[in-house]
Design a protein around this motif. Sequence first.
Motif, PDB file in Angstrom:
ATOM      1  N   MET A   1     -34.783  14.533  72.722  1.00 19.04           N
ATOM      2  CA  MET A   1     -33.723  14.367  73.697  1.00 19.04           C
ATOM      3  C   MET A   1     -32.940  13.107  73.348  1.00 19.04           C
ATOM      4  O   MET A   1     -33.521  12.093  72.986  1.00 19.04           O
ATOM      5  CB  MET A   1     -34.311  14.276  75.099  1.00 19.04           C
ATOM      6  CG  MET A   1     -33.268  14.052  76.165  1.00 19.04           C
ATOM      7  SD  MET A   1     -33.858  14.320  77.825  1.00 19.04           S
ATOM      8  CE  MET A   1     -33.405  16.014  78.031  1.00 19.04           C
ATOM      9  N   ASP A   2     -31.646  13.195  73.491  1.00 19.35           N
ATOM     10  CA  ASP A   2     -30.764  12.071  73.192  1.00 19.35           C
ATOM     11  C   ASP A   2     -30.880  11.019  74.293  1.00 19.35           C
ATOM     12  O   ASP A   2     -30.578  11.284  75.456  1.00 19.35           O
ATOM     13  CB  ASP A   2     -29.327  12.570  73.073  1.00 19.35           C
ATOM     14  CG  ASP A   2     -28.360  11.496  72.618  1.00 19.35           C
ATOM     15  OD1 ASP A   2     -28.798  10.358  72.352  1.00 19.35           O
ATOM     16  OD2 ASP A   2     -27.158  11.804  72.520  1.00 19.35           O
ATOM     17  N   VAL A   3     -31.316   9.839  73.927  1.00 16.52           N
ATOM     18  CA  VAL A   3     -31.525   8.752  74.884  1.00 16.52           C
ATOM     19  C   VAL A   3     -30.212   8.339  75.547  1.00 16.52           C
ATOM     20  O   VAL A   3     -30.205   7.895  76.693  1.00 16.52           O
ATOM     21  CB  VAL A   3     -32.200   7.544  74.191  1.00 16.52           C
ATOM     22  CG1 VAL A   3     -32.376   6.387  75.150  1.00 16.52           C
ATOM     23  CG2 VAL A   3     -33.523   7.949  73.600  1.00 16.52           C
ATOM     24  N   GLU A   4     -29.112   8.519  74.855  1.00 18.35           N
ATOM     25  CA  GLU A   4     -27.807   8.138  75.400  1.00 18.35           C
ATOM     26  C   GLU A   4     -27.431   8.968  76.631  1.00 18.35           C
ATOM     27  O   GLU A   4     -26.728   8.481  77.506  1.00 18.35           O
ATOM     28  CB  GLU A   4     -26.720   8.277  74.330  1.00 18.35           C
ATOM     29  CG  GLU A   4     -26.899   7.347  73.146  1.00 18.35           C
ATOM     30  CD  GLU A   4     -26.810   5.875  73.529  1.00 18.35           C
ATOM     31  OE1 GLU A   4     -25.962   5.526  74.376  1.00 18.35           O
ATOM     32  OE2 GLU A   4     -27.601   5.083  72.995  1.00 18.35           O
ATOM     33  N   LEU A   6     -29.779  10.517  78.582  1.00 14.82           N
ATOM     34  CA  LEU A   6     -30.943  10.579  79.462  1.00 14.82           C
ATOM     35  C   LEU A   6     -30.640   9.851  80.769  1.00 14.82           C
ATOM     36  O   LEU A   6     -30.266   8.681  80.768  1.00 14.82           O
ATOM     37  CB  LEU A   6     -32.142   9.935  78.764  1.00 14.82           C
ATOM     38  CG  LEU A   6     -33.516  10.199  79.331  1.00 14.82           C
ATOM     39  CD1 LEU A   6     -33.853  11.683  79.251  1.00 14.82           C
ATOM     40  CD2 LEU A   6     -34.556   9.404  78.575  1.00 14.82           C
ATOM     41  N   ASP A   7     -30.775  10.554  81.867  1.00  7.48           N
ATOM     42  CA  ASP A   7     -30.540   9.974  83.190  1.00  7.48           C
ATOM     43  C   ASP A   7     -31.874   9.897  83.925  1.00  7.48           C
ATOM     44  O   ASP A   7     -32.595  10.899  84.006  1.00  7.48           O
ATOM     45  CB  ASP A   7     -29.551  10.840  83.972  1.00  7.48           C
ATOM     46  CG  ASP A   7     -29.303  10.300  85.361  1.00  7.48           C
ATOM     47  OD1 ASP A   7     -28.608   9.273  85.483  1.00  7.48           O
ATOM     48  OD2 ASP A   7     -29.822  10.906  86.323  1.00  7.48           O
ATOM     49  N   GLU A   8     -32.190   8.728  84.464  1.00  7.70           N
ATOM     50  CA  GLU A   8     -33.518   8.529  85.066  1.00  7.70           C
ATOM     51  C   GLU A   8     -33.764   9.396  86.299  1.00  7.70           C
ATOM     52  O   GLU A   8     -34.916   9.673  86.634  1.00  7.70           O
ATOM     53  CB  GLU A   8     -33.769   7.055  85.390  1.00  7.70           C
ATOM     54  CG  GLU A   8     -32.839   6.445  86.394  1.00  7.70           C
ATOM     55  CD  GLU A   8     -31.578   5.855  85.787  1.00  7.70           C
ATOM     56  OE1 GLU A   8     -30.717   5.441  86.565  1.00  7.70           O
ATOM     57  OE2 GLU A   8     -31.442   5.823  84.559  1.00  7.70           O
ATOM     58  N   THR A  10     -31.892  12.553  86.964  1.00 10.88           N
ATOM     59  CA  THR A  10     -31.751  13.950  86.548  1.00 10.88           C
ATOM     60  C   THR A  10     -32.920  14.401  85.687  1.00 10.88           C
ATOM     61  O   THR A  10     -33.391  15.526  85.809  1.00 10.88           O
ATOM     62  CB  THR A  10     -30.436  14.135  85.758  1.00 10.88           C
ATOM     63  OG1 THR A  10     -29.358  13.666  86.554  1.00 10.88           O
ATOM     64  CG2 THR A  10     -30.211  15.582  85.396  1.00 10.88           C
ATOM     65  N   HIS A  11     -33.392  13.527  84.828  1.00 11.26           N
ATOM     66  CA  HIS A  11     -34.464  13.862  83.889  1.00 11.26           C
ATOM     67  C   HIS A  11     -35.799  13.220  84.277  1.00 11.26           C
ATOM     68  O   HIS A  11     -36.632  12.942  83.418  1.00 11.26           O
ATOM     69  CB  HIS A  11     -34.060  13.423  82.475  1.00 11.26           C
ATOM     70  CG  HIS A  11     -32.785  14.048  82.020  1.00 11.26           C
ATOM     71  ND1 HIS A  11     -31.612  13.341  81.937  1.00 11.26           N
ATOM     72  CD2 HIS A  11     -32.498  15.321  81.652  1.00 11.26           C
ATOM     73  CE1 HIS A  11     -30.654  14.149  81.523  1.00 11.26           C
ATOM     74  NE2 HIS A  11     -31.160  15.357  81.346  1.00 11.26           N
ATOM     75  N   TYR A  14     -39.026  14.985  82.979  1.00  9.20           N
ATOM     76  CA  TYR A  14     -39.234  14.781  81.544  1.00  9.20           C
ATOM     77  C   TYR A  14     -39.748  13.368  81.268  1.00  9.20           C
ATOM     78  O   TYR A  14     -40.707  13.184  80.511  1.00  9.20           O
ATOM     79  CB  TYR A  14     -37.921  15.028  80.797  1.00  9.20           C
ATOM     80  CG  TYR A  14     -37.999  14.714  79.326  1.00  9.20           C
ATOM     81  CD1 TYR A  14     -38.605  15.595  78.444  1.00  9.20           C
ATOM     82  CD2 TYR A  14     -37.473  13.525  78.823  1.00  9.20           C
ATOM     83  CE1 TYR A  14     -38.690  15.305  77.093  1.00  9.20           C
ATOM     84  CE2 TYR A  14     -37.550  13.232  77.478  1.00  9.20           C
ATOM     85  CZ  TYR A  14     -38.157  14.121  76.616  1.00  9.20           C
ATOM     86  OH  TYR A  14     -38.241  13.824  75.279  1.00  9.20           O
ATOM     87  N   ILE A  15     -39.126  12.389  81.887  1.00  9.17           N
ATOM     88  CA  ILE A  15     -39.520  10.990  81.670  1.00  9.17           C
ATOM     89  C   ILE A  15     -40.954  10.760  82.132  1.00  9.17           C
ATOM     90  O   ILE A  15     -41.762  10.162  81.416  1.00  9.17           O
ATOM     91  CB  ILE A  15     -38.547  10.037  82.396  1.00  9.17           C
ATOM     92  CG1 ILE A  15     -37.161  10.122  81.750  1.00  9.17           C
ATOM     93  CG2 ILE A  15     -39.081   8.606  82.396  1.00  9.17           C
ATOM     94  CD1 ILE A  15     -36.059   9.455  82.551  1.00  9.17           C
ATOM     95  N   GLN A  18     -43.449  12.442  79.745  1.00  4.07           N
ATOM     96  CA  GLN A  18     -43.545  11.734  78.470  1.00  4.07           C
ATOM     97  C   GLN A  18     -44.328  10.426  78.615  1.00  4.07           C
ATOM     98  O   GLN A  18     -45.158  10.102  77.767  1.00  4.07           O
ATOM     99  CB  GLN A  18     -42.151  11.458  77.902  1.00  4.07           C
ATOM    100  CG  GLN A  18     -41.392  12.707  77.488  1.00  4.07           C
ATOM    101  CD  GLN A  18     -42.111  13.492  76.411  1.00  4.07           C
ATOM    102  OE1 GLN A  18     -42.834  14.440  76.684  1.00  4.07           O
ATOM    103  NE2 GLN A  18     -41.921  13.103  75.185  1.00  4.07           N
TER     104      GLN A  18
END
Length: 83
Positions: A1-4, A6-8, A10-11, A14-15, A18
């Motif tokens: 996933m593109d870190v740029e 990545l929304d804390e 919305t995602h 996933y976060i 991980q």
Amino acid sequence: MDVEILDEQTHAGYIIQQVLNYGTLPEFATIIHFYNPETIKQAIKQAGYFDPKTFAFVLSYFDLDKNELQCYTKKRLHQAHWI
């Protein structure tokens, strides 16, 4: 996933997944302080995979029943047959 992108919020699922699978204890403490307990529990319940150690930890720490976790119920559905 593109870190740029990545929304804390919305995602969050996933976060959380991980960090639980691959993170350190300080990173775990960060998600505990950043996300509310229900968000974390929901992410755990919907996670597709936890390694055995993480699986046991989240069950104990969050006082969850293994049958509530999708990664457990999905795994049980796909058991190999004996030959």
